[in-house]
Write a protein that holds these residues in place. Structure first.
Motif, mmCIF file in Angstrom:
data_model
loop_
_atom_site.group_PDB
_atom_site.id
_atom_site.type_symbol
_atom_site.label_atom_id
_atom_site.label_comp_id
_atom_site.label_asym_id
_atom_site.label_seq_id
_atom_site.Cartn_x
_atom_site.Cartn_y
_atom_site.Cartn_z
ATOM 1 N N HIS A 102 1.283 -6.378 3.132
ATOM 2 C CA HIS A 102 1.486 -5.069 3.765
ATOM 3 C C HIS A 102 1.898 -4.001 2.758
ATOM 4 O O HIS A 102 2.242 -2.879 3.156
ATOM 5 C CB HIS A 102 2.544 -5.185 4.865
ATOM 6 N N GLY A 103 1.882 -4.357 1.489
ATOM 7 C CA GLY A 103 2.171 -3.375 0.453
ATOM 8 C C GLY A 103 3.622 -3.290 0.042
ATOM 9 O O GLY A 103 3.988 -2.400 -0.725
ATOM 10 N N ARG A 104 4.467 -4.205 0.480
ATOM 11 C CA ARG A 104 5.883 -4.170 0.080
ATOM 12 C C ARG A 104 6.052 -4.929 -1.223
ATOM 13 O O ARG A 104 5.581 -6.061 -1.357
ATOM 14 C CB ARG A 104 6.756 -4.766 1.176
ATOM 15 N N ASN A 105 6.706 -4.321 -2.183
ATOM 16 C CA ASN A 105 6.917 -4.949 -3.482
ATOM 17 C C ASN A 105 7.995 -6.018 -3.356
ATOM 18 O O ASN A 105 9.101 -5.754 -2.870
ATOM 19 C CB ASN A 105 7.324 -3.913 -4.527
ATOM 20 N N PRO A 112 12.533 -2.546 -11.457
ATOM 21 C CA PRO A 112 13.265 -3.166 -10.343
ATOM 22 C C PRO A 112 13.548 -2.202 -9.200
ATOM 23 O O PRO A 112 13.807 -2.644 -8.079
ATOM 24 C CB PRO A 112 14.560 -3.645 -11.006
ATOM 25 N N GLU A 113 13.466 -0.901 -9.485
ATOM 26 C CA GLU A 113 13.711 0.054 -8.406
ATOM 27 C C GLU A 113 12.631 0.015 -7.341
ATOM 28 O O GLU A 113 12.815 0.546 -6.228
ATOM 29 C CB GLU A 113 13.824 1.473 -8.979
ATOM 30 N N LEU A 114 11.490 -0.598 -7.643
ATOM 31 C CA LEU A 114 10.407 -0.684 -6.656
ATOM 32 C C LEU A 114 10.561 -1.871 -5.719
ATOM 33 O O LEU A 114 9.889 -1.918 -4.686
ATOM 34 C CB LEU A 114 9.059 -0.797 -7.368
ATOM 35 N N VAL A 115 11.392 -2.852 -6.084
ATOM 36 C CA VAL A 115 11.515 -4.079 -5.299
ATOM 37 C C VAL A 115 12.032 -3.751 -3.904
ATOM 38 O O VAL A 115 13.019 -3.037 -3.730
ATOM 39 C CB VAL A 115 12.441 -5.082 -6.004
ATOM 40 N N GLY A 116 11.339 -4.274 -2.897
ATOM 41 C CA GLY A 116 11.717 -4.060 -1.502
ATOM 42 C C GLY A 116 11.123 -2.813 -0.878
ATOM 43 O O GLY A 116 11.204 -2.636 0.343
ATOM 44 N N ARG A 117 10.496 -1.965 -1.659
ATOM 45 C CA ARG A 117 9.930 -0.727 -1.125
ATOM 46 C C ARG A 117 8.518 -0.948 -0.592
ATOM 47 O O ARG A 117 7.769 -1.755 -1.115
ATOM 48 C CB ARG A 117 9.906 0.351 -2.210
#
Length: 452
Positions: A102-105, A112-117
């Motif tokens: 679904h495109g979630r990192n 690491p700031e992208l993790v969970g976004r």
């Protein structure tokens, strides 16, 4: 206009026109060759990057294979897989990333700031949906993707070549990428060098034109036609001298153009050798690349002679004039004559109305197969057959040679080029290739389903 001026004009004008025409032709050819060289170098660079990238992703997949094959989906197993992938890296900017479908990192070691976004709607500066494209390719079985991404070492966005695969049991896509800014920089250097070579050639032609014009003008001004008899005699001498001068200048221009073009080809060789220095890698890899390119540079003269021959054989005229069956029959006879190995050809069904592209592909496959037999099989007899029945055409090449391991040859990095060429040609027209080989011989069958 005085007679002396007419003589000068008639001598200079054709020379200038000829030089201008030659200059235009030489420039066009130089630009065309420069573009071809650019495309060839770019293709070589990208092919190397693609192979390297696919190898990295395969290694990463093997690193977590024991986890994906376990059938477990618990958080501890998933976190262990992330930890393993996060620990893998190559070079200054090489890393692996993980997203869900679904495109979630889920994991990004360098950002690491992208993790969970949720990055499903993320687009680059050109408006391309980056994550959507990565997921789409992974869902289709995995493969290569071109996109733009921020380079960790410079924190600037740049072109990147990615390779992604899907981990279906976990609903993940995993991949990595290589930045292409070094490729663009190398190509820019090549283009700049070619531009300088073209400019230098144009300056030489311009200098020759000016020199020839000055020589002819000086000779014309030296004429003295004060008396009619003297003028007539000198005019005849001048006419002869002008003709001789033109022929000499044209001969010299021909030699200079020949030498210039040869020097330009040498510069291509030097560019290839210069490419060795730009290769990145450890010392062993650089040594192997250097040896390979040096051998390539040494064979350049043979390749240039071969280009002339290949240019006349880009399209076998027998296919257009006689049809596929007659062309294969001629090929069999010609092969038997120069190799000494008898070839029995047979045709069944109506093959006269095959689509041109099908005829060309099957003819090329026959050529490739016969070449391989001559080089490697040591066969004593060859059967070549063509059959067209119920909308299907089949080409079979059977020999009684030594045989080989088709799978081993096809996957060998330095062999199997002929087999890959056959497969790629057939794939392009929806055909299939079957190879059976043993100690008793080899059978190659190419099949194409004909569609309206």
């Amino acid at each position: 206009m005085k007679l002396r001026q007419k003589v000068i004009f008639l001598a200079i004008a054709p020379l200038i026109v000829a030089l201008c025409a030659i200059a235009v032709f030489v420039r066009q050819q130089s630009v065309t060759l420069a573009r071809q060289q650019h495309a060839t170098i770019q293709q070589a660079y990208l092919a190397s990057k693609q192979a390297e990238l696919q190898h990295y992703v395969e290694l990463a997949s093997h690193a977590i294979a024991h986890l994906t094959a376990s059938g477990r989906k618990d958080p501890a197993t998933l976190e262990e897989a992330k930890r393993v992938l996060q620990s893998l890296s190559f070079g200054d900017d090489g890393y692996f990333f993980v997203y869900d479908m679904h495109g979630r990192n889920l994991m990004h070691p360098r950002q690491p700031e992208l993790v969970g976004r949720d990055l499903w709607d993320m687009r680059d500066q050109f408006g391309v949906p980056t994550i959507q494209n990565l997921i789409a390719v992974a869902r289709e079985g995995g493969g290569l993707v071109r996109y733009n991404w921020v380079k960790p070492s410079t924190r600037k966005s740049g072109p990147k070549l990615g390779y992604v695969v899907a981990i279906k049991d976990w609903g993940w896509i995993m991949g990595s990428g290589l930045y292409l800014d070094d490729v663009e920089a190398a190509l820019a250097q090549v283009d700049a060098q070619q531009s300088r070579n073209i400019d230098a050639t144009m300056l030489w032609i311009m200098g020759l034109a000016i020199l020839a014009t000055l020589v002819i003008a000086t000779l014309g001004l030296a004429l003295n036609i004060s008396e009619s008899r003297v003028a007539e005699a000198k005019l005849k001498a001048l006419a002869q001298r002008v003709v001789d001068s033109q022929e000499q200048e044209r001969a010299r221009l021909s030699r200079d153009l020949h030498d210039g073009i040869s020097q330009w080809l040498v510069s291509i060789e030097l560019q290839i050798e210069a490419g060795i220095i730009r290769l990145q890698g450890n010392a062993e890899q650089q040594g192997k690349a250097l040896a390979s390119f040096e051998r390539t540079a040494g064979e350049l003269n043979d390749v240039l002679g071969e280009v002339r021959r290949i240019s006349h054989n880009l399209r076998p005229t027998l296919l257009d004039d006689l049809g596929l069956a007659a062309a294969l029959d001629h090929l069999a006879q010609e092969f038997a004559q120069h190799s000494g190995t008898p070839v029995a050809f047979s045709a069944k069904g109506n093959t006269d109305k095959l689509p041109p592209v099908v005829g060309t592909v099957l003819f090329r496959i026959a050529q490739e197969a016969l070449t391989n037999i001559e080089r490697h099989a040591g066969a004593r007899h060859i059967d070549l057959s063509l059959q067209a029945v119920r909308g299907r055409v089949t080409l079979a090449i059977v020999d009684d040679g030594a045989g080989f391991d088709p799978e081993g040859v096809e996957t060998h990095p330095q062999r199997g080029i002929g087999l890959r060429n056959m497969l790629e040609r057939l794939d392009a027209i929806g055909g299939t290739l079957d190879i059976a080989s043993s100690d008793a011989g080899t059978a190659v069958r190419a099949t194409v389903e004909l569609k309206d």
